[in-house]
Scaffold this motif. Structure first.
Motif, PDB file in Angstrom:
ATOM      1  N   ASN A   1      69.409  28.426  29.656  1.00 32.53           N
ATOM      2  CA  ASN A   1      69.492  29.510  30.633  1.00 32.53           C
ATOM      3  C   ASN A   1      68.979  30.824  30.060  1.00 32.53           C
ATOM      4  O   ASN A   1      69.543  31.893  30.327  1.00 32.53           O
TER       5      ASN A   1
ATOM      6  N   MET B   1      65.194  33.051  29.062  1.00 35.05           N
ATOM      7  CA  MET B   1      63.783  33.136  29.404  1.00 35.05           C
ATOM      8  C   MET B   1      62.923  32.694  28.230  1.00 35.05           C
ATOM      9  O   MET B   1      63.326  32.740  27.066  1.00 35.05           O
ATOM     10  N   SER B   2      61.719  32.246  28.543  1.00 42.51           N
ATOM     11  CA  SER B   2      60.765  31.876  27.501  1.00 42.51           C
ATOM     12  C   SER B   2      60.509  33.060  26.580  1.00 42.51           C
ATOM     13  O   SER B   2      60.426  34.209  27.029  1.00 42.51           O
TER      14      SER B   2
ATOM     15  N   TYR C   1      62.578  34.005  24.229  1.00 38.48           N
ATOM     16  CA  TYR C   1      63.836  34.556  23.727  1.00 38.48           C
ATOM     17  C   TYR C   1      64.060  34.188  22.260  1.00 38.48           C
ATOM     18  O   TYR C   1      64.533  35.002  21.458  1.00 38.48           O
TER      19      TYR C   1
END
Length: 267
Positions: free
Chosen positions: A179, A181-182, A184
């Motif tokens: 959960n 975002m790409s 992170y």
């Protein structure tokens, strides 16, 4: 008979060299160049075809150690090297004498495969590290601190993502949805344990559930439990929006673009 008497005797001296390798202050590998196993200091030192180049003037107190490539110490360095340095302690003693000398302490820097059956350890002594120049903090727009260190002051436990490897392809691992975002975890690291020894591996990219691992995925396996920690690109924007830590930001983002030492002709 004392150690000195054995050492300088032409008849009674029977010198033995003991090599102790310590991995992460937890795992010990002990070898001796004797023709049989030696019991010393409440431990067994296993007979091995091990030798060293010796110390010489101008070598910086460094030496090279040769031992069989099948040794467990060499196996540690197959693929990605261990997170923490492997420490070496060398002892000198004589057979039938309880007195000994610590003759050298250092760390393994590199392992070279000389042949199928022989490997060479490139080492550096602790004494040689005293001659290195210390680090100096400099000013710049980006933050000079290491993420999660005492200057950054971010508690890494607050950002730990416990996860599990569900697939790997040699360069990337696939994890369960987190959960997030790409990007992170880009620039962060992963933590895992092998034989109860902590190992760390840097993360270079994060797209969806796929995470690129620095050094590849050798040593990892499907189903392994890991902990993921996010990375930082050292900008004030990321420090504020991602970690809410802008008060501890170590960079100087508002440094003028013109150097005060540059001559600027107004007329």
């Amino acid at each position: 008979m004392s150690w000195n008497q054995f050492e300088y005797s032409t008849n009674n001296g029977k010198p033995l060299t003991l090599y102790e390798f310590v991995h992460n202050e937890q795992k010990y590998y002990r070898y001796t160049n004797a023709d049989r196993n030696v019991e010393f200091n409440n431990a067994i030192w296993f007979s091995e075809a091990i030798s060293n180049t010796g110390l010489s003037v101008g070598s910086g107190n460094n030496l090279e150690i040769t031992l069989p490539s099948a040794s467990k110490v060499v196996h540690i360095f197959r693929g990605v090297p261990p997170t923490k340095p492997v420490v070496i302690k060398m002892y000198q003693l004589h057979e039938n004498d309880n007195e000994f000398r610590v003759i050298w302490i250092g760390k393994i820097q590199e392992v070279k495969r000389e042949s199928i059956e022989k490997a060479r350890l490139i080492t550096a002594s602790v004494a040689s590290s005293f001659e290195r120049n210390g680090l100096r903090l400099t000013y710049g727009r980006s933050c000079p601190y290491a993420l999660y260190d005492h200057n950054c002051q971010i508690r890494q436990s607050n950002y730990k993502f416990a996860n599990e490897i569900i697939a790997l392809d040699g360069a990337n691992i696939t994890v369960n949805p987190s959960n997030v975002m790409s990007g992170y975890f880009s620039g962060g690291y992963m933590e895992y344990y092998i034989d109860d020894i902590q190992e760390l591996r840097g993360l270079k990219s994060h797209i969806g559930n796929s995470i690129g691992v620095l050094g590849g995925t050798q040593g990892l396996q499907k189903g392994m439990k890991i902990n993921l920690y996010p990375g930082c690109d050292k900008t004030i924007k990321t420090c504020n929006e991602k970690f809410n830590n802008h008060l501890n930001y170590g960079g100087q983002p508002h440094i003028p673009g013109v150097s005060p030492f540059t001559i600027v002709k107004l007329f």
